[in-house]
Design a protein around this motif. Structure first.
Motif, PDB file in Angstrom:
ATOM      1  N   GLU A  41       0.825  -1.209   0.000  1.00  0.00           N
ATOM      2  CA  GLU A  41       0.000   0.000   0.000  1.00  0.00           C
ATOM      3  C   GLU A  41       0.857   1.255   0.000  1.00  0.00           C
ATOM      4  OE1 GLU A  41      -3.953   1.749   2.259  1.00  0.00           O
ATOM      5  OE2 GLU A  41      -3.556  -0.400   2.165  1.00  0.00           O
ATOM      6  N   ASN A  45       0.546   4.141  -2.748  1.00  0.00           N
ATOM      7  CA  ASN A  45       0.385   5.554  -2.415  1.00  0.00           C
ATOM      8  C   ASN A  45       1.377   6.428  -3.176  1.00  0.00           C
ATOM      9  OD1 ASN A  45      -1.711   5.035  -0.648  1.00  0.00           O
ATOM     10  ND2 ASN A  45      -0.397   4.918   1.159  1.00  0.00           N
ATOM     11  N   GLU A  48       0.041   6.712  -6.740  1.00  0.00           N
ATOM     12  CA  GLU A  48      -1.124   7.593  -6.770  1.00  0.00           C
ATOM     13  C   GLU A  48      -0.725   9.060  -6.601  1.00  0.00           C
ATOM     14  OE1 GLU A  48      -4.888   6.852  -6.937  1.00  0.00           O
ATOM     15  OE2 GLU A  48      -3.594   5.706  -8.270  1.00  0.00           O
ATOM     16  N   ARG A  49       0.252   9.308  -5.744  1.00  0.00           N
ATOM     17  CA  ARG A  49       0.714  10.695  -5.551  1.00  0.00           C
ATOM     18  C   ARG A  49       1.280  11.243  -6.857  1.00  0.00           C
ATOM     19  NH1 ARG A  49       5.778  12.350  -2.851  1.00  0.00           N
ATOM     20  NH2 ARG A  49       5.863  10.272  -1.935  1.00  0.00           N
ATOM     21  N   SER A 237       4.030   1.284   6.130  1.00  0.00           N
ATOM     22  CA  SER A 237       3.130   2.431   6.129  1.00  0.00           C
ATOM     23  C   SER A 237       2.905   2.886   7.573  1.00  0.00           C
ATOM     24  CB  SER A 237       1.784   2.053   5.510  1.00  0.00           C
ATOM     25  OG  SER A 237       1.916   1.717   4.150  1.00  0.00           O
ATOM     26  N   ASP A 256       6.784   4.606  -0.674  1.00  0.00           N
ATOM     27  CA  ASP A 256       6.036   5.541  -1.518  1.00  0.00           C
ATOM     28  C   ASP A 256       6.971   6.504  -2.244  1.00  0.00           C
ATOM     29  OD1 ASP A 256       6.630   6.673   1.009  1.00  0.00           O
ATOM     30  OD2 ASP A 256       5.043   8.156   0.807  1.00  0.00           O
TER      31      ASP A 256
END
Length: 329
Positions: A41, A45, A48-49, A237, A256
């Motif tokens: 995850e 992230n 997605e950022r 995370s 990330d």
């Protein structure tokens, strides 16, 4: 006819060039899925950022079995995605094969080093962040026993455990750190029931704080710790929010940032080994509204002091993977 062929050839070349210039990145998530609230995850992230900030698009896929690693890698490369990011060390063997077959495609693998001219290998100094987590555990525990639940029994996870034990014993030299691994196959990353069982056994042995570095299995550790009145420490995370008031902190690993940076560099991805540690915000411990009541001023001061000493080189946390040994065990 010659003119027609020439024009068609030029158009095709232009299309290929345009496609290459605008190639989308891709990411392959490891077993456990992109919503594991942990390692995968964190990678999601980052992707997605990048997409939100740039308006760009990317392709992703979640593995269902180990056998799909080379298949998905090769499929993405054949379709022209560039760069292709892999979330997890287990892609190494497949990547060695595929990277050689697609020398013009850039690849990034997280948590493993693959020596190839078109590969970026992102590795983390997990032992540094885990050391800080160990300090937090030592200040939070009233007694002298804490514990660790790992996922798959591999050197990388022992790297977390060793750093944690070193940090704990820097505060309580005579203390005890109970270490258990969930299993020896990839299924160990997604067995929350077993994680809960190990946590209860550790509590029976005196543990007050448990650090989970176990992917989806860790969710069972955090839940059981909350049910049993123990404190827990999340991983990868920021997991503080999952059990507010029970998660002491989370050893965040900025997977990330690794994905975001790879996507941002795109086809110009800088290859070679990229090490992320405390000095470049690659790892750390999470402080937020969910654990604020658990972090004492003394604990925070000790963590800040250790952070500064590790960054300056005054304190060197042992890397289990350098010799597969741990002075704190």
């Amino acid at each position: 006819m010659t003119l027609t062929k020439t024009l068609l050839g030029a158009a095709a070349a232009l299309a290929l060039t345009s496609g290459a210039a605008l190639a989308d990145p891709a990411i392959i998530f490891d077993l456990g899925g992109k919503f594991d609230k942990s390692f995968n995850e964190a990678a999601f992230n980052g992707a997605e950022r990048w997409a939100k900030e740039t308006g760009g698009s990317y392709r992703d896929v979640e593995l269902q079995s180990d056998a799909q690693r080379e298949q998905y890698l090769r499929n993405f490369a054949e379709k022209g995605f560039n760069p292709i990011v892999m979330a997890g060390f287990s892609f190494a063997t497949a990547l060695e094969t595929v990277a050689a077959d697609f020398p013009d495609t850039k690849f990034a693998i997280i948590d493993m080093v693959v020596d190839a001219p078109n590969v970026r290998s992102v590795v983390f100094n997990e032992q540094e962040g885990s050391y800080l987590a160990g300090i937090a555990a030592a200040y939070a525990a009233k007694g002298d026993t804490v514990s660790f639940v790992g996922g798959m029994d591999i050197p990388l996870i022992s790297k977390f455990a060793c750093g944690y034990a070193e940090g704990f014993k820097s505060v309580k030299p005579e203390g005890k750190v109970i270490v258990n691994m969930t299993g020896t196959t990839p299924a160990a990353w997604n067995d929350p029931v077993k994680g809960g069982e190990l946590t209860r056994a550790q509590k029976s042995a005196g543990s007050e704080v448990v650090f989970a570095a176990a992917g989806g299995t860790g969710l069972g550790v955090l839940q059981t710790a909350a049910d049993e009145g123990m404190l827990s420490i999340g991983v990868d995370s920021n997991q503080n929010y999952l059990q507010p008031g029970s998660v002491l902190t989370s050893m965040v690993k900025r997977v990330d940032n690794a994905v975001y940076d790879a996507f941002t560099q795109g086809e110009n991805l800088e290859t070679g080994i990229n090490v992320m540690g405390l000095s470049n915000d690659g790892v750390g411990v999470a402080m937020d509204e969910y654990n604020a009541a658990l972090i004492t001023p003394e604990m925070k001061a000790a963590i800040d002091e250790a952070t500064a000493k590790i960054i300056s080189g005054e304190v060197v946390v042992h890397d289990y993977m350098s010799d597969e040994s741990c002075p704190a065990f």
